[in-house]
Design a protein around this motif. Structure first.
Motif, PDB file in Angstrom:
ATOM      1  N   UNK A 165       0.837  -1.193   0.000  1.00 54.66           N
ATOM      2  CA  UNK A 165       0.000   0.000   0.000  1.00 54.66           C
ATOM      3  C   UNK A 165       0.876   1.248   0.000  1.00 54.66           C
ATOM      4  N   UNK A 182      -3.740   4.102  -0.755  1.00 48.53           N
ATOM      5  CA  UNK A 182      -4.120   3.570  -2.043  1.00 48.53           C
ATOM      6  C   UNK A 182      -4.851   2.252  -1.864  1.00 48.53           C
ATOM      7  N   UNK A 183      -5.342   1.703  -2.962  1.00 56.88           N
ATOM      8  CA  UNK A 183      -6.180   0.503  -2.900  1.00 56.88           C
ATOM      9  C   UNK A 183      -5.375  -0.787  -2.801  1.00 56.88           C
ATOM     10  N   UNK A 236      -5.818   5.652  15.266  1.00 56.60           N
ATOM     11  CA  UNK A 236      -6.712   5.548  14.113  1.00 56.60           C
ATOM     12  C   UNK A 236      -7.362   4.167  14.068  1.00 56.60           C
ATOM     13  N   UNK A 259      -9.062   1.697  11.049  1.00 59.28           N
ATOM     14  CA  UNK A 259      -9.323   1.488   9.629  1.00 59.28           C
ATOM     15  C   UNK A 259     -10.115   0.192   9.459  1.00 59.28           C
ATOM     16  N   UNK A 294     -10.808  -2.854   6.560  1.00 58.48           N
ATOM     17  CA  UNK A 294     -10.295  -3.423   5.323  1.00 58.48           C
ATOM     18  C   UNK A 294     -11.210  -4.558   4.888  1.00 58.48           C
ATOM     19  N   UNK A 353      -9.495  -5.001  -0.794  1.00 60.49           N
ATOM     20  CA  UNK A 353      -9.689  -3.552  -0.780  1.00 60.49           C
ATOM     21  C   UNK A 353      -8.577  -2.856  -0.008  1.00 60.49           C
ATOM     22  N   UNK A 354      -8.547  -1.552  -0.137  1.00 64.16           N
ATOM     23  CA  UNK A 354      -7.613  -0.745   0.631  1.00 64.16           C
ATOM     24  C   UNK A 354      -8.119  -0.490   2.035  1.00 64.16           C
ATOM     25  N   UNK A 355      -7.512   0.462   2.690  1.00 62.59           N
ATOM     26  CA  UNK A 355      -7.837   0.798   4.077  1.00 62.59           C
ATOM     27  C   UNK A 355      -8.722   2.038   4.093  1.00 62.59           C
ATOM     28  N   UNK A 366     -10.575   8.727  13.989  1.00 63.25           N
ATOM     29  CA  UNK A 366      -9.224   9.005  14.435  1.00 63.25           C
ATOM     30  C   UNK A 366      -9.254   9.962  15.617  1.00 63.25           C
ATOM     31  N   UNK A 424      -6.513  12.603  17.760  1.00 63.19           N
ATOM     32  CA  UNK A 424      -5.189  13.225  17.819  1.00 63.19           C
ATOM     33  C   UNK A 424      -4.720  13.464  19.245  1.00 63.19           C
ATOM     34  N   UNK A 432     -14.007   8.557   7.023  1.00 63.02           N
ATOM     35  CA  UNK A 432     -14.857   8.473   5.835  1.00 63.02           C
ATOM     36  C   UNK A 432     -16.070   7.563   5.999  1.00 63.02           C
ATOM     37  N   UNK A 437     -12.036  -6.853   8.277  1.00 65.79           N
ATOM     38  CA  UNK A 437     -10.789  -6.876   9.041  1.00 65.79           C
ATOM     39  C   UNK A 437     -10.565  -5.462   9.539  1.00 65.79           C
ATOM     40  N   UNK A 483      -8.293  -2.654  11.569  1.00 65.31           N
ATOM     41  CA  UNK A 483      -6.912  -2.329  11.901  1.00 65.31           C
ATOM     42  C   UNK A 483      -6.848  -1.045  12.702  1.00 65.31           C
TER      43      UNK A 483
END
Lengths: 113, 116
Positions: free
Chosen positions: A89, A104-105, B33, B35, B37, B41-43, B48, B50, B59, B88, B90
Motif C-alpha cells: 500500500x 491507495x487501494x 486511528x 481502519x 479493510x 480492498x484498501x484501508x 481518528x 489526535x 470516511x 478486518x 486495523x
C-alpha cells in the motif's frame, strides 16, 4: 482533500526480476509518502518512506522515487524473492489539521519461484 | 517491547449485537486511528483521535463509535446500526506531527470480525 490512486492492482513477476508499483496523489501540499507491506492476516508494516524534500530513497533492494511536479511516487523492488509476495500500500497525508494518511487501494505482488 | 496490540484476533457477532474491539499502545503516541479493510480492498478510515478526549469521524463512521479516555487506549464499538460489519479492522498510532511533519503510522495485527 487527498485522493490516492495505486496501480497495478495485481503484479506477478519471476523471482529475480524487478517490480514497480506506482501511485498518484492529488494534494500538492502533501509532504510525506510511506509504503507499507501487508502479509496475509497481519497488519501493514512500513517498509520505506520519503519526504517531499528528496527525489529518491533506497534501502537495500527497495527504493522509492518521488516526482512532485507530476504528483506521483513509485516503489521499486529489485532482485525479487518469494518472501516479497504480499500486498503493498502507498499512502499520502490529508493536509488539513489532522494530517491523517489516505491509502491507495493496494497491489498484490506475487513472486514466482 | 513497545507496540500496538489489538484484541481479540477473531470476533464473532450475532446480528443486532454491539461488540467492542480493543486497541492499546505503549509507544506514547498522541494520534490513534481505526481502519476497516474489506477483502481485496484498501484501508478506509473509520475514526481518528489526535489527543485524549478528542476524536473525529473518518470516511465511514456510520454505525461505529469510539472513545479516547486514556492516551494508550482507543476502543472501537461496532453497533447494530452497522449493516455490513464483517471485515478486518486495523488500529494504528503515530506521533502527532507538528508543522505538517508526518511520521510513521504503526499498525496492530488486526481483528477479524464476522457476523453469524
Amino acid at each position: 482533500g487527498e485522493n490516492v490512486e495505486q496501480h497495478p492492482s495485481t503484479l506477478s513477476v519471476q523471482e529475480g526480476d524487478s517490480a514497480v508499483i506506482k501511485c498518484t496523489y492529488s494534494d500538492s501540499a502533501s509532504n510525506y509518502f510511506p509504503w507499507y507491506k501487508q502479509e496475509l492476516g497481519k497488519g501493514p508494516q512500513l517498509i520505506i518512506d520519503i519526504r517531499s524534500n528528496v527525489g529518491e530513497k533506497k534501502d537495500q533492494r527497495i527504493a522509492v522515487t518521488l516526482n512532485k511536479t507530476a504528483k506521483h511516487f513509485s516503489l521499486h523492488i529489485t532482485e525479487t524473492q518469494p518472501e516479497d509476495s504480499a500486498v503493498y500500500f502507498c499512502a499520502a497525508p490529508w493536509m488539513d489539521s489532522s494530517y491523517k494518511l489516505i491509502f491507495g487501494s493496494g497491489t498484490r505482488l506475487l513472486v514466482r519461484p | 517491547d513497545g507496540g500496538i496490540t489489538q484484541s481479540p484476533k477473531y470476533l464473532f457477532r450475532k446480528e443486532g449485537q454491539n461488540v467492542t474491539l480493543s486497541c492499546e499502545q505503549n509507544l506514547n503516541h498522541d494520534a490513534m486511528y481505526w481502519y476497516r479493510q474489506d477483502p481485496g480492498q484498501g484501508l478506509r478510515l473509520i475514526y481518528y483521535s489526535q489527543i485524549v478526549n478528542d476524536f473525529q469521524k473518518g470516511d465511514i463512521a456510520e454505525g461505529y463509535s469510539v472513545s479516547r479516555e486514556k492516551k494508550e487506549s482507543f476502543p472501537l464499538t461496532v453497533t447494530s446500526a452497522q449493516k455490513n460489519p464483517t471485515a478486518f479492522y486495523l488500529c494504528a498510532s503515530s506521533i502527532r506531527g507538528g508543522s505538517g511533519m508526518n511520521t510513521e503510522a504503526f499498525f496492530g495485527q488486526g481483528t477479524r470480525l464476522t457476523v453469524v
